[in-house]
Structures are given as structure tokens and as C-alpha cells.
Design an enzyme around this catalytic site. Structure first.
Site, PDB file in Angstrom:
ATOM      1  N   LEU A   1       7.701  19.743   7.625  1.00  0.00           N
ATOM      2  CA  LEU A   1       8.871  19.416   6.832  1.00  0.00           C
ATOM      3  C   LEU A   1       8.549  19.251   5.111  1.00  0.00           C
ATOM      4  CD1 LEU A   1      10.012  16.326   9.042  1.00  0.00           C
ATOM      5  CD2 LEU A   1      10.609  18.715   9.297  1.00  0.00           C
TER       6      LEU A   1
ATOM      7  N   CYS B   1      -4.809  12.313  12.497  1.00  0.00           N
ATOM      8  CA  CYS B   1      -5.578  11.161  12.540  1.00  0.00           C
ATOM      9  C   CYS B   1      -5.741  10.433  13.802  1.00  0.00           C
ATOM     10  CB  CYS B   1      -5.300  10.239  11.265  1.00  0.00           C
ATOM     11  SG  CYS B   1      -3.789   9.482  11.763  1.00  0.00           S
TER      12      CYS B   1
ATOM     13  N   VAL C   1       7.575   7.163  16.967  1.00  0.00           N
ATOM     14  CA  VAL C   1       7.365   7.722  15.643  1.00  0.00           C
ATOM     15  C   VAL C   1       6.342   8.667  15.946  1.00  0.00           C
ATOM     16  CG1 VAL C   1       6.897   7.342  13.280  1.00  0.00           C
ATOM     17  CG2 VAL C   1       8.654   5.924  14.563  1.00  0.00           C
TER      18      VAL C   1
ATOM     19  N   LYS D   1       0.700  -1.182   0.095  1.00  0.00           N
ATOM     20  CA  LYS D   1      -0.045  -0.150  -0.146  1.00  0.00           C
ATOM     21  C   LYS D   1       0.836   1.235  -0.085  1.00  0.00           C
ATOM     22  CE  LYS D   1      -1.749   1.632   3.962  1.00  0.00           C
ATOM     23  NZ  LYS D   1      -1.450   2.822   4.536  1.00  0.00           N
ATOM     24  N   ASN D   2       2.042   1.253   0.972  1.00  0.00           N
ATOM     25  CA  ASN D   2       2.771   2.360   0.980  1.00  0.00           C
ATOM     26  C   ASN D   2       3.873   2.657  -0.076  1.00  0.00           C
ATOM     27  OD1 ASN D   2       1.144   2.973   3.025  1.00  0.00           O
ATOM     28  ND2 ASN D   2       2.476   2.254   4.902  1.00  0.00           N
TER      29      ASN D   2
ATOM     30  N   PRO E   1       1.882  16.581  11.163  1.00  0.00           N
ATOM     31  CA  PRO E   1       1.978  18.135  10.636  1.00  0.00           C
ATOM     32  C   PRO E   1       2.563  17.729   9.125  1.00  0.00           C
ATOM     33  CG  PRO E   1       3.387  17.471  12.449  1.00  0.00           C
ATOM     34  CD  PRO E   1       2.305  16.536  12.418  1.00  0.00           C
ATOM     35  N   MET E   2       2.522  18.984   8.334  1.00  0.00           N
ATOM     36  CA  MET E   2       3.362  18.934   7.082  1.00  0.00           C
ATOM     37  C   MET E   2       4.559  19.972   7.003  1.00  0.00           C
ATOM     38  SD  MET E   2       0.317  18.343   4.403  1.00  0.00           S
ATOM     39  CE  MET E   2       1.749  18.525   3.249  1.00  0.00           C
TER      40      MET E   2
ATOM     41  N   ASP F   1       4.558   0.744  12.268  1.00  0.00           N
ATOM     42  CA  ASP F   1       3.435   0.144  11.760  1.00  0.00           C
ATOM     43  C   ASP F   1       3.122  -1.246  12.157  1.00  0.00           C
ATOM     44  OD1 ASP F   1       3.212   1.800   8.313  1.00  0.00           O
ATOM     45  OD2 ASP F   1       2.749   2.404  10.283  1.00  0.00           O
TER      46      ASP F   1
ATOM     47  N   ARG G   1      -5.050  10.858   4.511  1.00  0.00           N
ATOM     48  CA  ARG G   1      -4.053  11.916   4.717  1.00  0.00           C
ATOM     49  C   ARG G   1      -2.782  11.686   3.448  1.00  0.00           C
ATOM     50  NH1 ARG G   1      -0.115  14.204   7.532  1.00  0.00           N
ATOM     51  NH2 ARG G   1       1.842  13.864   7.029  1.00  0.00           N
TER      52      ARG G   1
HETATM   53  C1  EPZ Z   1       4.324   6.900   6.231  1.00  0.00           C
HETATM   54  O1  EPZ Z   1       3.322   7.971   6.611  1.00  0.00           O
HETATM   55  C2  EPZ Z   1       3.195   5.719   6.076  1.00  0.00           C
HETATM   56  N1  EPZ Z   1       2.037   6.072   5.511  1.00  0.00           N
HETATM   57  C3  EPZ Z   1       2.731   5.384   7.479  1.00  0.00           C
HETATM   58  O2  EPZ Z   1       2.034   4.319   7.500  1.00  0.00           O
HETATM   59  C4  EPZ Z   1       3.832   5.004   8.421  1.00  0.00           C
HETATM   60  O3  EPZ Z   1       3.558   4.941   9.743  1.00  0.00           O
HETATM   61  C5  EPZ Z   1       4.861   6.335   8.265  1.00  0.00           C
HETATM   62  O4  EPZ Z   1       5.232   6.487   7.156  1.00  0.00           O
HETATM   63  C6  EPZ Z   1       5.990   6.206   9.222  1.00  0.00           C
HETATM   64  O5  EPZ Z   1       6.704   5.078   8.712  1.00  0.00           O
HETATM   65  C7  EPZ Z   1       2.158   5.978   3.882  1.00  0.00           C
HETATM   66  O6  EPZ Z   1       3.418   5.597   3.581  1.00  0.00           O
HETATM   67  C8  EPZ Z   1       0.989   6.095   2.995  1.00  0.00           C
HETATM   68  P1  EPZ Z   1       5.999  10.418   8.288  1.00  0.00           P
HETATM   69  P2  EPZ Z   1       3.833   9.605   6.812  1.00  0.00           P
HETATM   70  O7  EPZ Z   1       5.950  11.779   7.574  1.00  0.00           O
HETATM   71  O8  EPZ Z   1       4.665   9.871   5.507  1.00  0.00           O
HETATM   72  C9  EPZ Z   1       6.172  13.453  11.924  1.00  0.00           C
HETATM   73  C10 EPZ Z   1      -0.032   2.785   7.818  1.00  0.00           C
HETATM   74  O9  EPZ Z   1      -0.351   2.206   8.605  1.00  0.00           O
HETATM   75  N2  EPZ Z   1       6.085  14.542  10.704  1.00  0.00           N
HETATM   76  O10 EPZ Z   1       7.084   9.514   8.064  1.00  0.00           O
HETATM   77  O11 EPZ Z   1       2.697  10.557   6.805  1.00  0.00           O
HETATM   78  C11 EPZ Z   1       4.961  12.896  12.019  1.00  0.00           C
HETATM   79  O12 EPZ Z   1       4.039  13.492  12.708  1.00  0.00           O
HETATM   80  C12 EPZ Z   1       0.556   4.308   7.702  1.00  0.00           C
HETATM   81  O13 EPZ Z   1       0.171   2.085   6.577  1.00  0.00           O
HETATM   82  C13 EPZ Z   1       6.257  15.952  11.157  1.00  0.00           C
HETATM   83  O14 EPZ Z   1       6.590  16.254  12.286  1.00  0.00           O
HETATM   84  O15 EPZ Z   1       4.804   9.343   8.133  1.00  0.00           O
HETATM   85  C14 EPZ Z   1       5.181  11.770  12.520  1.00  0.00           C
HETATM   86  O16 EPZ Z   1       5.408  11.862  13.859  1.00  0.00           O
HETATM   87  C15 EPZ Z   1       0.161   4.889   9.086  1.00  0.00           C
HETATM   88  N3  EPZ Z   1       6.432  16.805  10.145  1.00  0.00           N
HETATM   89  C16 EPZ Z   1       6.670  11.532  11.926  1.00  0.00           C
HETATM   90  O17 EPZ Z   1       7.093  12.626  11.499  1.00  0.00           O
HETATM   91  C17 EPZ Z   1       6.336  16.421   8.798  1.00  0.00           C
HETATM   92  O18 EPZ Z   1       6.097  17.305   7.988  1.00  0.00           O
HETATM   93  C18 EPZ Z   1       6.839  10.355  10.915  1.00  0.00           C
HETATM   94  O19 EPZ Z   1       5.682  10.784  10.011  1.00  0.00           O
HETATM   95  C19 EPZ Z   1       5.955  15.371   8.659  1.00  0.00           C
HETATM   96  C20 EPZ Z   1       6.044  14.292   9.405  1.00  0.00           C
END
Ligand code: EPZ
Length: 417
Positions: free
Chosen positions: A125, A116, A326, A22-23, A122-123, A304, A92
Site C-alpha cells: 500500500l 516480524c 488487523v 512511541k507511535n 507487507p508494504m 496493540d 520495521r
Molecule cells: C502501526 O504499524 C503501529 N506501529 C503498530 O504498533 C500497530 O499495531 C499498527 O499500526 C496497527 O494499528 C507504529 O505506528 C510504529 P499498518 P503499521 O500498516 O503502520 C497490513 C506497536 O506495538 N498492510 O496499519 O506497520 C499489515 O500487514 C506496533 O506499537 C498491508 O497489507 O501497521 C497489517 O495487517 C505493532 N500492506 C495491517 O495492514 C501495507 O502496505 C495494518 O498494518 C501496509 C500494511
């Protein structure tokens, strides 16, 4: 809404095949927006989240034909760069269209995806990286609008190895002038898969899988066909299903090195794990030992898989400690596991799990995708019956999970609630 009626107690035995990731599928489908032409993505899992990403692309004007596990996408007639709030609220990861739209059209507008059940998400980064490339970002009324005169390659340091931010920046820099360097990039296998897809279309991306990714801008991409990698989290979930039921299951179509952190931890509990080519065999004939887990970005133990592994630890010997580093709110499954008799104490980001001989059936609710999967696993091991509500969350990330487990001897019925 739908629910699962689950009767636990059977050892799972047999062979189960893993679907496409999926990811990996979500960023790669989003990346097809970069192409003024057609591409085909194979191994696409039939999941709700993938259907949402398909709806987003159709909303933007792309032509998408999804038959069985192949998705044919033609994004030559994109006529809109705005993703509406109702689409963004459905998933998201729709925010992954930001990079490709900015790259190709120098404009994009998405509604803020918001948090969620596992965290605020947040976004900052994503936006810091886009601004480094020359993108002007404005946030108003819950919408993020991004515009750029031109995109100039730049060096971006990510405060944390965000998967989504890494993917958005890889895609945003494809047509930028010069070279973009993404430092402290996420190293997940899905990032490598995205790089491979982009390069097959003629992009110049290097370093995925390491913490430094280099993208040299190009003027044009061309169509290609790409098969996504297997879903390592689905595979890990099935490994726990075998372990928690004292079963003997062969999981096929996997890439074993993507499963290393889970294989390693599972072996620590005393479960037998055999790796052969693209298969993993899991045999559990005694109660698992307790282990400590700390989730980390890849190649550390995947967040995950934290809920699913916690389900196993609720019936392990002695006491285990799980630390989630995380996401700040990824313990919604704890309350539900407690309803099944689990002994779990939360102390901030740490869960202390005192193993019980067995869980008992209860009525529980899936709060998010992986929490739902964890409750299916706990129910498979519990005495008597469990009712699991809100299984739509599970359908977001698993293709008809009940069919896969019933074929191994589970007793799960899906009913409308
Ligand atoms: C991806 O989400 C995956 N989703 C998630 O899988 C997975 O848990 C996550 O990566 C971590 O491995 C997809 O790939 C579609 P992140 P993503 O940005 O990209 C913080 C599942 O169950 N952060 O790596 O949204 C954030 O809050 C899903 O399949 C910021 O602070 O995760 C989190 O604490 C759930 N600022 C951490 O980083 C930002 O701009 C990791 O988030 C972006 C993220």
C-alpha cells in the site's frame, strides 16, 4: 539478554504517569527529515525504538541531540538516502523515512523491513500510493529503491487503512505539485499528531482523524517545536495492570478520548473506570466478567491492546472470545499464557478463553513488544514467581516498565540472563 523476575499477588495502588507516544514519536522524528533546518520534539519517550529511529537519522547525516525528553534535530546536512539492512532489521518503522526522503530528495533506498512476530507486514500500500504520486519503485535483492523526477499530487485509495502507509503518503506529498487526496486513510490519533507537526512547519495537511486526508504541496517548511501526544497503548496497559491485580490506580497525562475503546471494554468486565480531565482511575475489587473483543482500526478496539486484554480475560469469569482482524499472526503470547495455566483455544484468527480463578507462575518468553507486556500483566496476577525472558522487546515500547509497576506495589526485578 535480560529477564524479569516477578512475584505476583500484590494489588497495584497509586498513581502512574504515561510517557509520550512511541507511535507518534516515530513518524514525527522521520518527518523532521523534510526540513532543511532545525526542529525540536518534546515529550519523546526514552525507548529502544526511538533510539533506532535516531540512529537512522544520524546514519542519513542529520544532527540529533537527545536530552531527557527533548530531541533537537537538524536535517539540513542529509548526505545519504539509503537505509542499510541492519538498521531496517532493527525496526520495521524505519520504513517511515521513505516518504520524507522521496519528498525532499526524490530518491530513497531502504532494505525491505520484512515481517516480524505479528505478521508478514507487507508494504504494497505504501508503494501503490507512492507510484500514484509519480514515484518509480524497483525491488531487487531485498532492497526497495524509489526515484521520482517530480512528485505530482494525486488521489490514492488505500485498500486498508494502513497507519504506516497513511503516514508515508502524507509526508511524500508535502512538496508535491498540487493536491494529494488519501482515501480510506487510517484515523489513529497519531495521524492527527503528525498532521499537527507538519502544519506547524508550514505544510498544508487537512482531514487527519477522518478517512480522507488532503495535502496541498508547498515549497518550503520552517523549524518548529512540537510536543507529542501521550501513549494511549501504554495508558491502556496500565489500566489492565490495575484491573488484573484487583488494584486502584490513577493513570495521569492521558487524553481520555483516545482510550475510549479500552475504557468501554473494561467497564463491560465490571471494572470501575472514572475519567477526570487528563486522568483515568481504574478500580477492580472483584473478578472481571468475560467479554468478547474484535480488534479493528481506530476508533475500534486497538490491536496493540489485544494481548494485554487477553491476559485479563484468562482470569475472568466464564468464557471470552477474542478476534484479531488487523494482524494475521498476533497470538504468540497464547502459548506463553498457557504455560501459566491459561485455558485458551485458537481457531484461526479467533481465541476462545475460558477464565481460570488464578494463573500460576512459570518461565515464559516475550516474543514481541505487546506480548511481553501481556506476560508482565499475567505475572502480576499469578501466584508465586514468574521468570520473563527477552524483556528487550518490552523496552522497545515501555520506559522502565518495572519501575513504574514497582512504584505501585509490584515486585519485579530486572536481571541479566
Ligand atoms: C502501526 O504499524 C503501529 N506501529 C503498530 O504498533 C500497530 O499495531 C499498527 O499500526 C496497527 O494499528 C507504529 O505506528 C510504529 P499498518 P503499521 O500498516 O503502520 C497490513 C506497536 O506495538 N498492510 O496499519 O506497520 C499489515 O500487514 C506496533 O506499537 C498491508 O497489507 O501497521 C497489517 O495487517 C505493532 N500492506 C495491517 O495492514 C501495507 O502496505 C495494518 O498494518 C501496509 C500494511
Amino acid at each position: 539478554m535480560q529477564r524479569f523476575m516477578i512475584v505476583g499477588g500484590n494489588r497495584l495502588q497509586g498513581t502512574v504517569r504515561v510517557s509520550g507516544s512511541k507511535n507518534s514519536t516515530l513518524p514525527i522524528v522521520a518527518a523532521s527529515l523534510l526540513l532543511d533546518g532545525e526542529c525540536t520534539i518534546k515529550g519523546v519517550p526514552r525507548l529502544r525504538d526511538v533510539a533506532v529511529m535516531r540512529d537512522v537519522l544520524v546514519h542519513l547525516g542529520a544532527d540529533v541531540v537527545w536530552e531527557k525528553d527533548a530531541m533537537h534535530i537538524n536535517a539540513s546536512s542529509i548526505n545519504c538516502q539509503d537505509v542499510s539492512e541492519d538498521l531496517m532489521r532493527r525496526m520495521r518503522a524505519s520504513n517511515l523515512v521513505l516518504g520524507p526522503l522521496i519528498s525532499r530528495f526524490k530518491h530513497a533506498k531502504i532494505s525491505y523491513p520484512g515481517g516480524c512476530n505479528i505478521g508478514s507486514r507487507p508494504m504494497n500500500l505504501h508503494m501503490k500510493g507512492l507510484q500514484a504520486l509519480g514515484v518509480e519503485i524497483t525491488e531487487k535483492f531485498g532492497y526497495i529503491t524509489a526515484r521520482a523526477q517530480k512528485l505530482q499530487g494525486s488521489e490514492v485509495y488505500l485498500d486498508m487503512p494502513s497507519v504506516g502507509a497513511t503516514e508515508n503518503l502524507m509526508m511524500a506529498s508535502i512538496y508535491a505539485k498540487g493536491t494529494t487526496i488519501i482515501r480510506n486513510a487510517a484515523r489513529e490519533p497519531e495521524i492527527i499528531d503528525l498532521q499537527n507537526f507538519l502544519n506547524r512547519m508550514g505544510a498544508m495537511v487537512k482531514g487527519a482523524g477522518t478517512d480522507t486526508i488532503r495535502v496541498t504541496g508547498v515549497d518550503k517548511l520552517s523549524g518548529t517545536t512540537h510536543t507529542v501526544i501521550p501513549d494511549r497503548i501504554e495508558a491502556g496497559t496500565h489500566m489492565i495492570a490495575a484491573a488484573i491485580t484487583g488494584g486502584d490506580v490513577i493513570i495521569t497525562d492521558v487524553i481520555p478520548e483516545h482510550l475510549e475503546p479500552v475504557i468501554n471494554k473494561l467497564r463491560e468486565t465490571g471494572v470501575y473506570v472514572e475519567v477526570k480531565d487528563d486522568q483515568v482511575r481504574v478500580v477492580a475489587d472483584k473478578r472481571p466478567k468475560s467479554v468478547d473483543i474484535k480488534t479493528m482500526p481506530y476508533p475500534g478496539f486497538p490491536t496493540d491492546m489485544q494481548p494485554q486484554f487477553m491476559a485479563l480475560l484468562t482470569v475472568a469469569e466464564n468464557t471470552s472470545v477474542v478476534t484479531e482482524t488487523v494482524f494475521e499472526n498476533r497470538y504468540k503470547h497464547v502459548m506463553e499464557l498457557r504455560r501459566m495455566g491459561a485455558d485458551i483455544r485458537l481457531e484461526g484468527q479467533t481465541a476462545v478463553i475460558k477464565g481460570m480463578p488464578r494463573l500460576s507462575g512459570a518461565t515464559v518468553e516475550a516474543s514481541d513488544l505487546r506480548a511481553g507486556a501481556a506476560l508482565v500483566l499475567a505475572a502480576l496476577a499469578a501466584e508465586d514467581g514468574t521468570v520473563l525472558e527477552q524483556v528487550e522487546h518490552i523496552d522497545r515500547g515501555y520506559e522502565r516498565l518495572e519501575n513504574k509497576y514497582n512504584a505501585l506495589g509490584a515486585r519485579i526485578i530486572r536481571v541479566n540472563s
